[in-house]
Scaffold this motif. Structure first.
Motif, PDB file in Angstrom:
ATOM      1  N   TRP A 117       0.748  -1.320  -0.003  1.00  0.00           N
ATOM      2  CA  TRP A 117       0.108   0.067  -0.186  1.00  0.00           C
ATOM      3  C   TRP A 117       0.824   1.223  -0.076  1.00  0.00           C
ATOM      4  N   PRO A 118       0.825   2.126  -0.920  1.00  0.00           N
ATOM      5  CA  PRO A 118       1.452   3.304  -1.276  1.00  0.00           C
ATOM      6  C   PRO A 118       1.294   4.438  -0.160  1.00  0.00           C
ATOM      7  N   ARG A 119       2.190   5.223   0.134  1.00  0.00           N
ATOM      8  CA  ARG A 119       1.914   6.272   1.097  1.00  0.00           C
ATOM      9  C   ARG A 119       1.298   7.400   0.212  1.00  0.00           C
ATOM     10  N   GLU A 120       0.399   8.389   1.150  1.00  0.00           N
ATOM     11  CA  GLU A 120      -0.009   9.527   0.304  1.00  0.00           C
ATOM     12  C   GLU A 120       0.868  10.230  -0.399  1.00  0.00           C
ATOM     13  N   ASP A 121       0.396  10.821  -1.756  1.00  0.00           N
ATOM     14  CA  ASP A 121       1.022  11.685  -2.494  1.00  0.00           C
ATOM     15  C   ASP A 121       2.051  10.629  -3.158  1.00  0.00           C
ATOM     16  N   SER A 122       2.035   9.571  -3.715  1.00  0.00           N
ATOM     17  CA  SER A 122       2.770   8.850  -4.443  1.00  0.00           C
ATOM     18  C   SER A 122       1.827   7.738  -5.107  1.00  0.00           C
ATOM     19  N   VAL A 123       2.600   6.860  -5.742  1.00  0.00           N
ATOM     20  CA  VAL A 123       2.074   6.111  -6.810  1.00  0.00           C
ATOM     21  C   VAL A 123       2.158   4.476  -6.363  1.00  0.00           C
ATOM     22  N   GLY A 124       1.123   3.789  -6.700  1.00  0.00           N
ATOM     23  CA  GLY A 124       0.955   2.049  -6.213  1.00  0.00           C
ATOM     24  C   GLY A 124       0.586   1.621  -7.706  1.00  0.00           C
ATOM     25  N   ILE A 125       1.078   0.553  -8.103  1.00  0.00           N
ATOM     26  CA  ILE A 125       1.022  -0.248  -9.201  1.00  0.00           C
ATOM     27  C   ILE A 125      -0.013  -1.395  -8.881  1.00  0.00           C
ATOM     28  N   ALA A 126      -1.413  -1.228  -9.298  1.00  0.00           N
ATOM     29  CA  ALA A 126      -1.979  -2.575  -9.297  1.00  0.00           C
ATOM     30  C   ALA A 126      -2.223  -3.400 -10.498  1.00  0.00           C
ATOM     31  N   TRP A 127      -2.482  -4.686 -10.388  1.00  0.00           N
ATOM     32  CA  TRP A 127      -2.675  -5.596 -11.457  1.00  0.00           C
ATOM     33  C   TRP A 127      -3.723  -6.696 -11.199  1.00  0.00           C
ATOM     34  N   GLY A 128      -4.044  -7.544 -12.406  1.00  0.00           N
ATOM     35  CA  GLY A 128      -4.755  -8.662 -11.924  1.00  0.00           C
ATOM     36  C   GLY A 128      -6.428  -8.542 -11.343  1.00  0.00           C
ATOM     37  N   LEU A 129      -7.006  -7.533 -12.109  1.00  0.00           N
ATOM     38  CA  LEU A 129      -8.227  -7.084 -11.848  1.00  0.00           C
ATOM     39  C   LEU A 129      -9.407  -8.303 -12.123  1.00  0.00           C
ATOM     40  N   GLU A 130      -9.963  -8.597 -11.085  1.00  0.00           N
ATOM     41  CA  GLU A 130     -11.286  -9.573 -11.148  1.00  0.00           C
ATOM     42  C   GLU A 130     -12.378  -8.673 -10.495  1.00  0.00           C
ATOM     43  N   GLU A 131     -13.495  -8.891 -11.289  1.00  0.00           N
ATOM     44  CA  GLU A 131     -14.734  -8.419 -10.786  1.00  0.00           C
ATOM     45  C   GLU A 131     -15.586  -9.325 -10.374  1.00  0.00           C
ATOM     46  N   ARG A 132     -16.009  -9.238  -9.046  1.00  0.00           N
ATOM     47  CA  ARG A 132     -16.730 -10.340  -8.450  1.00  0.00           C
ATOM     48  C   ARG A 132     -17.932  -9.650  -7.453  1.00  0.00           C
ATOM     49  N   GLY A 133     -19.060 -10.255  -7.159  1.00  0.00           N
ATOM     50  CA  GLY A 133     -19.931  -9.672  -6.439  1.00  0.00           C
ATOM     51  C   GLY A 133     -19.380  -9.789  -4.963  1.00  0.00           C
ATOM     52  N   GLY A 134     -20.015  -8.823  -4.154  1.00  0.00           N
ATOM     53  CA  GLY A 134     -19.498  -8.686  -2.581  1.00  0.00           C
ATOM     54  C   GLY A 134     -20.607  -8.072  -2.064  1.00  0.00           C
ATOM     55  N   GLY A 135     -20.291  -8.008  -0.554  1.00  0.00           N
ATOM     56  CA  GLY A 135     -21.139  -7.876   0.404  1.00  0.00           C
ATOM     57  C   GLY A 135     -21.867  -9.082   1.182  1.00  0.00           C
ATOM     58  N   PRO A 136     -22.171  -9.155   2.278  1.00  0.00           N
ATOM     59  CA  PRO A 136     -22.897 -10.374   2.848  1.00  0.00           C
ATOM     60  C   PRO A 136     -24.144 -10.817   2.074  1.00  0.00           C
ATOM     61  N   ALA A 137     -24.775 -10.014   1.575  1.00  0.00           N
ATOM     62  CA  ALA A 137     -26.041 -10.684   1.047  1.00  0.00           C
ATOM     63  C   ALA A 137     -25.632 -11.470  -0.136  1.00  0.00           C
ATOM     64  N   CYS A 138     -24.506 -11.090  -0.719  1.00  0.00           N
ATOM     65  CA  CYS A 138     -23.868 -11.982  -1.919  1.00  0.00           C
ATOM     66  C   CYS A 138     -23.081 -13.023  -1.553  1.00  0.00           C
ATOM     67  N   ASN A 139     -22.113 -12.751  -0.559  1.00  0.00           N
ATOM     68  CA  ASN A 139     -21.207 -13.433  -0.339  1.00  0.00           C
ATOM     69  C   ASN A 139     -21.722 -14.999   0.581  1.00  0.00           C
ATOM     70  N   LEU A 140     -22.288 -14.492   1.572  1.00  0.00           N
ATOM     71  CA  LEU A 140     -22.827 -15.804   2.271  1.00  0.00           C
ATOM     72  C   LEU A 140     -23.904 -16.724   1.427  1.00  0.00           C
ATOM     73  N   ALA A 141     -24.589 -15.970   0.489  1.00  0.00           N
ATOM     74  CA  ALA A 141     -25.662 -16.570   0.046  1.00  0.00           C
ATOM     75  C   ALA A 141     -24.945 -17.613  -1.067  1.00  0.00           C
ATOM     76  N   VAL A 142     -23.911 -17.224  -1.882  1.00  0.00           N
ATOM     77  CA  VAL A 142     -23.072 -17.980  -2.680  1.00  0.00           C
ATOM     78  C   VAL A 142     -22.297 -18.932  -2.234  1.00  0.00           C
ATOM     79  N   ASP A 143     -21.849 -18.618  -1.090  1.00  0.00           N
ATOM     80  CA  ASP A 143     -20.705 -19.589  -0.334  1.00  0.00           C
ATOM     81  C   ASP A 143     -21.787 -20.774   0.216  1.00  0.00           C
TER      82      ASP A 143
END
Length: 338
Positions: free
Chosen positions: A26-52
């Motif tokens: 995690w970068p400090r403020e006023d700096s740059v972090g590089i992210a990769w590997g984007l995966e879009e998924r459902g989230g939140g307990p109404a989704c996660n527990l139900a699917v699990d």
């Protein structure tokens, strides 16, 4: 299910689109972090527990209640609900705001996750979106207090909308459980303590039980199991729960109203198998509640909770790593316990 004609689960509350990414650190403020590997998924307990739950046992009926936007993100969530086999007639679609979305970053340096959310329609969720009149489910899992302004506010004479929903669920015979959100201890107590008289079970982590009981339950990064047990006993006296379960990295403990407690150590997941912690708490709750649904002994409920959480760690998405309950237990046995 002898002695109980109800069967299955309702998971209600937060539905959001998680955009999971890895980041070196995690970068400090006023700096740059590089992210990769984007995966879009459902989230939140109404989704996660139900699917699990559906992944643990596809034969169990699972309903879900939530609010999404009329947009591409919302349509992705509807598709995810359909793919999981959820009954989603109470996923409401709104034109008033976009779907709640969360940027979820998993630090490769620390293994910790950081969530940054745009609440969107989650700000509009209210008790009117919940209808229990026709359900035959046994358990209702609800969350997340702290990020739904209308639900967090007083509602028609109740301390907050969560209380209103829990009371309505119990009136029709549902057994209720509540999932918490990482907010300040003061805010957590203000939202959750009024809910305790309307809960049958409470499943939280070591920090959350400490915040609720105003107790120190984590010392120098290490869970104090005795303090968690004492905090659970204190919280039980403030509510209607028959049990409180606390999970933490090394294990989990269930404290019952009669004072009995059961501790089970967590699974020793190989470091090379761990991708990210997103959804591990939901997976634990799903495994534990599945065991309750099947009337297993508490020790076995805790064991499946750990097994499901361990399997969840294998993927960045919140539910992708969870498999059938027998396979979860087989994987956990191969890895062994801490």
């Amino acid at each position: 299910m002898a002695g109980n004609t109800r069967c299955g689960f309702i998971a209600g509350g937060t539905w959001c689109l998680d955009r999971n990414r890895k980041i070196d650190a995690w970068p400090r403020e006023d700096s740059v972090g590089i992210a990769w590997g984007l995966e879009e998924r459902g989230g939140g307990p109404a989704c996660n527990l139900a699917v699990d739950i559906k992944r643990l046992d596809p034969s169990i009926p699972v309903e879900t209640i939530g609010l999404i936007g009329n947009d591409d993100a919302g349509r992705k969530l509807l598709a995810a609900a359909d793919a999981a086999g959820l009954e989603r007639r109470q996923i409401h679609v709104s034109d008033q705001a976009p779907t709640h979305s969360t940027e979820a970053f998993i630090s490769q340096a620390s293994g910790l996750r950081t969530h940054i959310s745009d609440l969107g329609v989650s700000a509009l969720l209210c008790p009117d979106h919940f209808d229990f009149s026709s359900t035959t489910a046994r358990f209702m899992h609800l969350g997340l207090p702290g990020i739904h302004p209308k639900m967090d506010a007083p509602w028609q004479g109740d301390e907050n909308g969560w209380v209103t929903v829990l009371k309505a669920a119990r009136r029709v015979g549902l057994e209720t459980n509540l999932e918490l959100c990482t907010v300040t201890p003061e805010r957590l107590r203000g939202l959750i303590l009024p809910c305790l008289p309307h809960l049958d079970t409470l499943i939280v982590n070591d920090s959350e039980i400490g915040a609720l009981a105003e107790a120190i339950t984590v010392r120098d990064g290490k869970t104090d199991v005795e303090a968690c047990t004492a905090a659970s006993a204190a919280i039980l006296q403030q509510g209607a729960m028959r049990l409180v379960t606390i999970h933490f990295p090394d294990g989990a403990i269930t404290v019952s109203r009669d004072g009995a407690s059961v501790f089970v150590p967590s699974v020793r997941v190989p470091p090379e198998a761990i991708v990210g912690p997103n959804g591990a708490g939901d997976a634990f709750a799903a495994g534990f509640m599945y065991g309750l649904h099947e009337n297993w002994p508490i020790e076995e409920c805790l064991g499946l909770g750990h097994a499901a959480a361990a399997c969840s760690l294998r993927t960045a998405g919140t539910t992708d790593g969870v498999v059938g309950w027998r396979e979860c237990l087989d994987i956990a046995r191969r890895w062994g316990n801490r």
